[in-house]
Design a protein around this motif. Sequence first.
Motif, PDB file in Angstrom:
ATOM      1  N   LEU A   1       0.779  -1.184  -0.080  1.00 27.64           N
ATOM      2  CA  LEU A   1      -0.143  -0.056  -0.043  1.00 27.64           C
ATOM      3  C   LEU A   1       0.827   1.286   0.017  1.00 27.64           C
ATOM      4  N   LEU A   2       0.962   2.040  -0.961  1.00 27.76           N
ATOM      5  CA  LEU A   2       1.869   3.235  -1.203  1.00 27.76           C
ATOM      6  C   LEU A   2       1.314   4.329  -0.471  1.00 27.76           C
ATOM      7  N   TRP A   3       0.019   4.624  -0.426  1.00 24.31           N
ATOM      8  CA  TRP A   3      -0.687   5.615   0.177  1.00 24.31           C
ATOM      9  C   TRP A   3      -2.087   5.393   0.312  1.00 24.31           C
ATOM     10  N   HIS A   4      -2.781   6.002   1.057  1.00 18.81           N
ATOM     11  CA  HIS A   4      -4.341   6.161   1.144  1.00 18.81           C
ATOM     12  C   HIS A   4      -4.766   7.764   1.281  1.00 18.81           C
ATOM     13  N   PHE A   5      -5.753   8.125   0.810  1.00 22.39           N
ATOM     14  CA  PHE A   5      -6.278   9.390   0.986  1.00 22.39           C
ATOM     15  C   PHE A   5      -7.637   9.177   1.659  1.00 22.39           C
ATOM     16  N   ASP A   6      -8.142   9.802   2.669  1.00 26.37           N
ATOM     17  CA  ASP A   6      -9.184   9.431   3.249  1.00 26.37           C
ATOM     18  C   ASP A   6     -10.002  10.801   3.276  1.00 26.37           C
ATOM     19  N   GLY A   7     -11.360  10.980   3.527  1.00 26.28           N
ATOM     20  CA  GLY A   7     -12.309  11.875   3.515  1.00 26.28           C
ATOM     21  C   GLY A   7     -12.838  12.540   2.393  1.00 26.28           C
ATOM     22  N   LEU A   8     -12.743  11.430   1.354  1.00 25.80           N
ATOM     23  CA  LEU A   8     -13.520  11.788   0.097  1.00 25.80           C
ATOM     24  C   LEU A   8     -15.128  12.011   0.155  1.00 25.80           C
ATOM     25  N   GLY A   9     -15.786  11.470   1.147  1.00 29.41           N
ATOM     26  CA  GLY A   9     -16.971  11.522   1.022  1.00 29.41           C
ATOM     27  C   GLY A   9     -17.708  10.361   0.352  1.00 29.41           C
ATOM     28  N   ALA A  10     -18.967  10.540   0.454  1.00 32.93           N
ATOM     29  CA  ALA A  10     -19.711   9.021  -0.033  1.00 32.93           C
ATOM     30  C   ALA A  10     -19.308   9.106  -1.737  1.00 32.93           C
ATOM     31  N   GLY A  11     -19.325   8.030  -2.204  1.00 34.22           N
ATOM     32  CA  GLY A  11     -19.204   7.929  -3.804  1.00 34.22           C
ATOM     33  C   GLY A  11     -18.682   6.406  -4.320  1.00 34.22           C
ATOM     34  N   PHE A  12     -19.076   6.213  -5.604  1.00 37.99           N
ATOM     35  CA  PHE A  12     -18.668   5.036  -6.241  1.00 37.99           C
ATOM     36  C   PHE A  12     -18.012   5.320  -7.517  1.00 37.99           C
ATOM     37  N   THR A  13     -17.412   6.385  -7.584  1.00 38.73           N
ATOM     38  CA  THR A  13     -16.707   6.870  -8.782  1.00 38.73           C
ATOM     39  C   THR A  13     -15.125   6.343  -8.782  1.00 38.73           C
ATOM     40  N   SER A  14     -14.602   6.056  -9.821  1.00 37.83           N
ATOM     41  CA  SER A  14     -13.279   5.771  -9.792  1.00 37.83           C
ATOM     42  C   SER A  14     -12.411   6.877 -10.029  1.00 37.83           C
ATOM     43  N   ALA A  15     -10.927   6.502  -9.910  1.00 38.64           N
ATOM     44  CA  ALA A  15     -10.140   7.608 -10.164  1.00 38.64           C
ATOM     45  C   ALA A  15      -9.792   7.959 -11.644  1.00 38.64           C
ATOM     46  N   ALA A  16      -9.910   9.252 -12.003  1.00 33.49           N
ATOM     47  CA  ALA A  16      -9.666   9.528 -13.387  1.00 33.49           C
ATOM     48  C   ALA A  16      -8.140  10.021 -13.414  1.00 33.49           C
ATOM     49  N   ILE A  17      -7.221   9.620 -13.928  1.00 30.16           N
ATOM     50  CA  ILE A  17      -5.686   9.983 -14.081  1.00 30.16           C
ATOM     51  C   ILE A  17      -5.199  10.627 -15.263  1.00 30.16           C
ATOM     52  N   ALA A  18      -4.789  11.839 -15.365  1.00 29.86           N
ATOM     53  CA  ALA A  18      -4.082  12.391 -16.432  1.00 29.86           C
ATOM     54  C   ALA A  18      -3.362  13.614 -16.164  1.00 29.86           C
ATOM     55  N   SER A  19      -2.304  13.681 -16.864  1.00 34.60           N
ATOM     56  CA  SER A  19      -1.153  14.885 -16.649  1.00 34.60           C
ATOM     57  C   SER A  19      -0.751  14.908 -15.183  1.00 34.60           C
ATOM     58  N   GLU A  20      -0.403  13.759 -14.736  1.00 31.88           N
ATOM     59  CA  GLU A  20       0.135  13.744 -13.500  1.00 31.88           C
ATOM     60  C   GLU A  20      -0.789  14.013 -12.377  1.00 31.88           C
ATOM     61  N   LYS A  21      -2.095  13.907 -12.626  1.00 31.12           N
ATOM     62  CA  LYS A  21      -2.992  14.367 -11.448  1.00 31.12           C
ATOM     63  C   LYS A  21      -4.082  13.243 -11.450  1.00 31.12           C
ATOM     64  N   ILE A  22      -4.679  13.104 -10.218  1.00 33.58           N
ATOM     65  CA  ILE A  22      -5.701  12.124 -10.066  1.00 33.58           C
ATOM     66  C   ILE A  22      -6.976  13.213  -9.693  1.00 33.58           C
ATOM     67  N   TYR A  23      -8.006  12.773 -10.323  1.00 37.01           N
ATOM     68  CA  TYR A  23      -9.296  13.496 -10.336  1.00 37.01           C
ATOM     69  C   TYR A  23     -10.209  12.489  -9.751  1.00 37.01           C
ATOM     70  N   ILE A  24     -11.177  12.938  -8.499  1.00 37.07           N
ATOM     71  CA  ILE A  24     -12.144  12.058  -8.200  1.00 37.07           C
ATOM     72  C   ILE A  24     -13.040  12.848  -7.525  1.00 37.07           C
ATOM     73  N   THR A  25     -14.390  12.381  -7.294  1.00 38.04           N
ATOM     74  CA  THR A  25     -15.405  13.050  -6.788  1.00 38.04           C
ATOM     75  C   THR A  25     -15.987  12.521  -5.526  1.00 38.04           C
ATOM     76  N   GLY A  26     -16.668  13.184  -4.654  1.00 40.38           N
ATOM     77  CA  GLY A  26     -17.347  12.483  -3.421  1.00 40.38           C
ATOM     78  C   GLY A  26     -18.495  13.540  -3.212  1.00 40.38           C
TER      79      GLY A  26
END
Length: 412
Positions: free
Chosen positions: A49-74
């Motif tokens: 496990l390299l890392w984890h980010f907590d506190g996204l809120g509720a959601g079922f969306t996947s990570a979108a990864i582009a241009s060295e960034k991760i985009y995700i909603t909650g």
Amino acid sequence: MKKILLIITVSLPMMLYAQQNSQWRGANRDGVYNETGLLKVWPANGPELLWHFDGLGAGFTSAAIASEKIYITGLTDDKLMLYVLDLKGKLLNKKEVGKERDTRYPGTRSSVTVNDGKLYIFNALGNFYCLNETTLNVVWEKNLTTDFDGKSIMLGLTENSLIVGDMIFLTPGGVRNNVVALNKNTGALIWSSPGAGMPSTYCSPIYIGDQSIPIIVTCFEGIEQGRDNYQNTIAAFNARTGEMLWSHLIPSQNDINPNIPIYSDGMIFYTTGYRGGSWLFRLKDGGRAAELVWKNSEMDNQMGSAIRIGDYIYGSGHQNNSWFCLDWKTGKTIYKTLEVGRSNIITADGMLYSYSERGTMYLIKPNPEKFELISSFPVTLGTDQHWAHPVIHRGVLYIRHGDALMAYKVRK
């Protein structure tokens, strides 16, 4: 000369990462991730496990990864929040985009689409936002229910947007505006089709460009024929004009059909839960028609999709809670097992990655002769249902479980 060489050396990586695109379930929306050098067996306790980010809120969306960034909603309270992380899990930005549905399985449903410097975000209330990728400012927005007389559905509108060229295809599910094509840069209407005249059904469309005419294929809610009897519809549209080319009924015991169709070699595969089963159609007349090749009543995947590898297709069932291997050509069940259960499934580097509703991630070797489970580990972080589709990017497996996003090292 040295200065010029330095400028070229520094600029190349920046150009390489500029305006990368990302969409749900990989480059072709078929769950195939073109990664190599991945682990064929995981350590006993799972990959690192390299890392984890907590506190996204509720959601079922996947990570979108582009241009060295991760985009995700909650979802937080009744707000749709966009989170921007770097590839090490550090929060770079956070933005309230708008409201979000907070009843009946509350949470964000549609993953961010990244395309040519813009972010496209859809919420369950029917709001569709186009944001500037750099500033996160809204470029344009539409509401599918008010702007196109769309119809809201029981669990909220859910669609992972499809972009082809300058066109973005959406399914308001209205009688007049059943499917629409908008200009991705301005939101202007290009065409509207009355289509099947039935509501959207949580399905995301696919694009098929190797026929005589380009087509998009998606699914619609069914007409209730009595208790536990719905006549759902899969349909194809001319991507240039919106003309509905053909449709077929997909009967099941419910009108929930979230799976994305799968296209391969002139064939369209579709699977749906509640005993809807799995179906294979053959395109005819350059995509203007389709005929049924086979139906398998056993494998009825609810929302985890399926994967084709060679002459076989792998996925899980809904009502019987089994894992299946089907013959692609005949639809025959080769085998089924209860070892995995209901799952979301993707593939990379010759292996299957199955994220089960039980909260376990499985590594499976695709084998048409027998079920071959290689490794597994429990997903212990996060909240609520294990429904988000996993993502693999540069040797890292990203799993979203409710308010947590986890990054696991799966490359050697």
